[in-house]
Design a protein around this motif. Structure first.
Motif, PDB file in Angstrom:
ATOM      1  N   SER A  12     -38.945   1.571  35.030  1.00 18.85           N
ATOM      2  CA  SER A  12     -39.321   0.281  34.445  1.00 18.85           C
ATOM      3  C   SER A  12     -38.125  -0.674  34.411  1.00 18.85           C
ATOM      4  O   SER A  12     -38.284  -1.884  34.570  1.00 18.85           O
ATOM      5  N   VAL A  13     -36.928  -0.135  34.239  1.00 19.85           N
ATOM      6  CA  VAL A  13     -35.723  -0.973  34.277  1.00 19.85           C
ATOM      7  C   VAL A  13     -35.517  -1.530  35.688  1.00 19.85           C
ATOM      8  O   VAL A  13     -35.212  -2.716  35.850  1.00 19.85           O
ATOM      9  N   ILE A  14     -35.699  -0.704  36.701  1.00 18.69           N
ATOM     10  CA  ILE A  14     -35.541  -1.175  38.084  1.00 18.69           C
ATOM     11  C   ILE A  14     -36.543  -2.284  38.381  1.00 18.69           C
ATOM     12  O   ILE A  14     -36.196  -3.323  38.951  1.00 18.69           O
ATOM     13  N   ARG A  15     -37.783  -2.096  37.977  1.00 20.91           N
ATOM     14  CA  ARG A  15     -38.819  -3.126  38.185  1.00 20.91           C
ATOM     15  C   ARG A  15     -38.462  -4.425  37.467  1.00 20.91           C
ATOM     16  O   ARG A  15     -38.564  -5.509  38.036  1.00 20.91           O
ATOM     17  N   ALA A  16     -38.054  -4.308  36.224  1.00 18.17           N
ATOM     18  CA  ALA A  16     -37.679  -5.498  35.451  1.00 18.17           C
ATOM     19  C   ALA A  16     -36.449  -6.167  36.065  1.00 18.17           C
ATOM     20  O   ALA A  16     -36.374  -7.405  36.144  1.00 18.17           O
ATOM     21  N   GLY A  28     -26.127 -14.697  37.241  1.00 15.14           N
ATOM     22  CA  GLY A  28     -26.909 -15.436  36.258  1.00 15.14           C
ATOM     23  C   GLY A  28     -27.861 -14.597  35.428  1.00 15.14           C
ATOM     24  O   GLY A  28     -28.616 -15.133  34.614  1.00 15.14           O
ATOM     25  N   THR A  29     -27.847 -13.301  35.634  1.00 11.22           N
ATOM     26  CA  THR A  29     -28.755 -12.413  34.900  1.00 11.22           C
ATOM     27  C   THR A  29     -27.946 -11.493  33.998  1.00 11.22           C
ATOM     28  O   THR A  29     -27.035 -10.815  34.462  1.00 11.22           O
ATOM     29  N   SER A  30     -28.311 -11.470  32.753  1.00 15.64           N
ATOM     30  CA  SER A  30     -27.618 -10.585  31.805  1.00 15.64           C
ATOM     31  C   SER A  30     -28.378  -9.267  31.674  1.00 15.64           C
ATOM     32  O   SER A  30     -29.594  -9.217  31.876  1.00 15.64           O
ATOM     33  N   THR A  31     -27.650  -8.246  31.316  1.00 16.87           N
ATOM     34  CA  THR A  31     -28.314  -6.970  31.056  1.00 16.87           C
ATOM     35  C   THR A  31     -29.188  -7.091  29.812  1.00 16.87           C
ATOM     36  O   THR A  31     -30.190  -6.388  29.683  1.00 16.87           O
ATOM     37  N   GLU A  32     -28.842  -8.011  28.931  1.00 18.96           N
ATOM     38  CA  GLU A  32     -29.643  -8.238  27.724  1.00 18.96           C
ATOM     39  C   GLU A  32     -31.063  -8.683  28.086  1.00 18.96           C
ATOM     40  O   GLU A  32     -32.045  -8.197  27.506  1.00 18.96           O
ATOM     41  N   VAL A  33     -31.177  -9.583  29.054  1.00 18.84           N
ATOM     42  CA  VAL A  33     -32.503 -10.075  29.433  1.00 18.84           C
ATOM     43  C   VAL A  33     -33.318  -8.971  30.119  1.00 18.84           C
ATOM     44  O   VAL A  33     -34.529  -8.881  29.948  1.00 18.84           O
ATOM     45  N   ILE A  34     -32.636  -8.107  30.859  1.00 18.49           N
ATOM     46  CA  ILE A  34     -33.335  -6.977  31.504  1.00 18.49           C
ATOM     47  C   ILE A  34     -33.823  -6.005  30.425  1.00 18.49           C
ATOM     48  O   ILE A  34     -34.988  -5.586  30.443  1.00 18.49           O
ATOM     49  N   ALA A  35     -32.955  -5.670  29.487  1.00 16.34           N
ATOM     50  CA  ALA A  35     -33.334  -4.759  28.395  1.00 16.34           C
ATOM     51  C   ALA A  35     -34.511  -5.328  27.611  1.00 16.34           C
ATOM     52  O   ALA A  35     -35.455  -4.599  27.273  1.00 16.34           O
ATOM     53  N   LYS A  36     -34.457  -6.615  27.346  1.00 13.30           N
ATOM     54  CA  LYS A  36     -35.539  -7.264  26.590  1.00 13.30           C
ATOM     55  C   LYS A  36     -36.864  -7.190  27.346  1.00 13.30           C
ATOM     56  O   LYS A  36     -37.905  -6.892  26.758  1.00 13.30           O
ATOM     57  N   VAL A  40     -36.198  -2.249  25.615  1.00 11.23           N
ATOM     58  CA  VAL A  40     -35.223  -1.254  25.179  1.00 11.23           C
ATOM     59  C   VAL A  40     -33.968  -1.975  24.701  1.00 11.23           C
ATOM     60  O   VAL A  40     -33.788  -3.160  24.963  1.00 11.23           O
ATOM     61  N   SER A  41     -33.105  -1.257  24.055  1.00  7.16           N
ATOM     62  CA  SER A  41     -31.827  -1.824  23.626  1.00  7.16           C
ATOM     63  C   SER A  41     -30.844  -1.780  24.796  1.00  7.16           C
ATOM     64  O   SER A  41     -30.995  -0.968  25.714  1.00  7.16           O
ATOM     65  N   GLN A  42     -29.821  -2.619  24.714  1.00  2.00           N
ATOM     66  CA  GLN A  42     -28.782  -2.568  25.741  1.00  2.00           C
ATOM     67  C   GLN A  42     -28.078  -1.212  25.779  1.00  2.00           C
ATOM     68  O   GLN A  42     -27.836  -0.691  26.863  1.00  2.00           O
ATOM     69  N   PRO A  43     -27.752  -0.622  24.624  1.00  4.94           N
ATOM     70  CA  PRO A  43     -27.123   0.698  24.682  1.00  4.94           C
ATOM     71  C   PRO A  43     -28.002   1.732  25.427  1.00  4.94           C
ATOM     72  O   PRO A  43     -27.486   2.554  26.180  1.00  4.94           O
ATOM     73  N   TYR A  44     -29.323   1.658  25.219  1.00  6.94           N
ATOM     74  CA  TYR A  44     -30.206   2.585  25.936  1.00  6.94           C
ATOM     75  C   TYR A  44     -30.167   2.290  27.431  1.00  6.94           C
ATOM     76  O   TYR A  44     -30.150   3.204  28.257  1.00  6.94           O
ATOM     77  N   LEU A  45     -30.149   1.006  27.788  1.00 12.16           N
ATOM     78  CA  LEU A  45     -30.064   0.604  29.193  1.00 12.16           C
ATOM     79  C   LEU A  45     -28.842   1.234  29.847  1.00 12.16           C
ATOM     80  O   LEU A  45     -28.923   1.755  30.961  1.00 12.16           O
ATOM     81  N   PHE A  46     -27.722   1.243  29.107  1.00  8.31           N
ATOM     82  CA  PHE A  46     -26.486   1.792  29.660  1.00  8.31           C
ATOM     83  C   PHE A  46     -26.434   3.319  29.614  1.00  8.31           C
ATOM     84  O   PHE A  46     -25.527   3.920  30.182  1.00  8.31           O
ATOM     85  N   PRO A  50     -24.890   3.067  34.512  1.00  5.44           N
ATOM     86  CA  PRO A  50     -23.532   2.892  33.992  1.00  5.44           C
ATOM     87  C   PRO A  50     -23.114   1.435  33.788  1.00  5.44           C
ATOM     88  O   PRO A  50     -22.167   1.171  33.064  1.00  5.44           O
ATOM     89  N   GLY A  51     -23.815   0.488  34.400  1.00  6.08           N
ATOM     90  CA  GLY A  51     -23.446  -0.909  34.235  1.00  6.08           C
ATOM     91  C   GLY A  51     -24.370  -1.824  35.008  1.00  6.08           C
ATOM     92  O   GLY A  51     -25.296  -1.382  35.701  1.00  6.08           O
ATOM     93  N   LYS A  52     -24.095  -3.105  34.905  1.00  3.92           N
ATOM     94  CA  LYS A  52     -24.918  -4.128  35.552  1.00  3.92           C
ATOM     95  C   LYS A  52     -24.942  -3.944  37.072  1.00  3.92           C
ATOM     96  O   LYS A  52     -25.994  -4.072  37.701  1.00  3.92           O
ATOM     97  N   GLN A  53     -23.786  -3.641  37.646  1.00  3.25           N
ATOM     98  CA  GLN A  53     -23.733  -3.476  39.093  1.00  3.25           C
ATOM     99  C   GLN A  53     -24.649  -2.336  39.549  1.00  3.25           C
ATOM    100  O   GLN A  53     -25.359  -2.460  40.549  1.00  3.25           O
ATOM    101  N   ALA A  54     -24.669  -1.245  38.815  1.00  5.89           N
ATOM    102  CA  ALA A  54     -25.543  -0.117  39.168  1.00  5.89           C
ATOM    103  C   ALA A  54     -27.016  -0.508  39.078  1.00  5.89           C
ATOM    104  O   ALA A  54     -27.832  -0.074  39.898  1.00  5.89           O
ATOM    105  N   ILE A  55     -27.345  -1.327  38.102  1.00  3.50           N
ATOM    106  CA  ILE A  55     -28.732  -1.799  37.973  1.00  3.50           C
ATOM    107  C   ILE A  55     -29.083  -2.689  39.159  1.00  3.50           C
ATOM    108  O   ILE A  55     -30.154  -2.544  39.764  1.00  3.50           O
ATOM    109  N   PHE A  56     -28.175  -3.594  39.516  1.00  2.00           N
ATOM    110  CA  PHE A  56     -28.422  -4.479  40.658  1.00  2.00           C
ATOM    111  C   PHE A  56     -28.568  -3.676  41.949  1.00  2.00           C
ATOM    112  O   PHE A  56     -29.464  -3.940  42.760  1.00  2.00           O
ATOM    113  N   LEU A  57     -27.705  -2.701  42.132  1.00  2.00           N
ATOM    114  CA  LEU A  57     -27.782  -1.878  43.344  1.00  2.00           C
ATOM    115  C   LEU A  57     -29.099  -1.098  43.402  1.00  2.00           C
ATOM    116  O   LEU A  57     -29.703  -0.979  44.469  1.00  2.00           O
ATOM    117  N   ALA A  58     -29.547  -0.588  42.267  1.00  2.00           N
ATOM    118  CA  ALA A  58     -30.831   0.134  42.237  1.00  2.00           C
ATOM    119  C   ALA A  58     -31.984  -0.813  42.549  1.00  2.00           C
ATOM    120  O   ALA A  58     -32.898  -0.459  43.308  1.00  2.00           O
TER     121      ALA A  58
END
Length: 185
Positions: A12-16, A28-36, A40-46, A50-58
């Protein structure tokens, strides 16, 4: 209430992330907006990434996989011109049905160029590997002539640019794709 597994939540994080990065880009995209978006919370997202770059790569990898899968399914059992037309139609349908898929691709190109300009080649290597899956899928469907693959992908990039720029299908800029007598502008 049904609890999601970590893998389902990761999905669901990858889709979001695909949606958010498509619309806002990497910077221009924060991990906060993805978590929202996921709820989920940002700590759960991490804990999932491991970080924003890993989310973008996924998200980028998933985008490339999905486009390659559209090409694979469309060309299954076909060769040459039939495969070319089937993949072209399937891609046009994909970006018409899911404009964020197109925007995500465009954001990938911007992110790689930006990272490489600042000296980060590793980031681009990962994204180029995903893009090569699309290239190899098209090449396999169209056969040994690399010119056919290059031409198909060149037309695809032109379509990406025209759609991204908001040119309507009846605009004269599309004349090379259709019989120009069908166009009014």
């Amino acid at each position: 209430m049904v609890r999601m597994s970590a893998e389902e939540r990761r999905e669901s994080v990858i889709r979001a992330a695909m949606i958010e990065f498509a619309r806002g880009g990497y910077n221009g995209t924060s991990t906060e907006v993805i978590a929202k978006r996921v709820g989920v919370s940002q700590p759960y997202l991490f804990r999932l990434f491991p970080g924003k770059q890993a989310i973008f790569l996924a998200a980028s990898g998933r985008c490339c996989q999905e486009v390659a899968e559209v090409f694979r399914k469309a060309s299954e059992g076909l060769e040459g011109e039939e495969a070319l037309h089937a993949m072209g139609e399937a891609y046009q349908a994909l970006i018409a049905d899911d404009p964020d898929m197109l925007l995500m691709q465009m954001q990938m190109y911007v992110a790689v160029a930006s990272a490489e300009a600042s000296g980060d080649r590793e980031f681009g290597e990962v994204l180029r590997a995903g893009w090569m899956e699309m290239y190899d899928t098209v090449r396999l469907a169209l056969g040994p002539d690399v010119g056919d693959t290059a031409q198909f992908l060149a037309y695809g990039m032109l379509i990406n640019v025209l759609v991204s720029m908001g040119f309507k299908p009846d605009h004269r800029v599309w004349a090379g794709f259709y019989d120009s007598s069908q166009l009014e502008k």
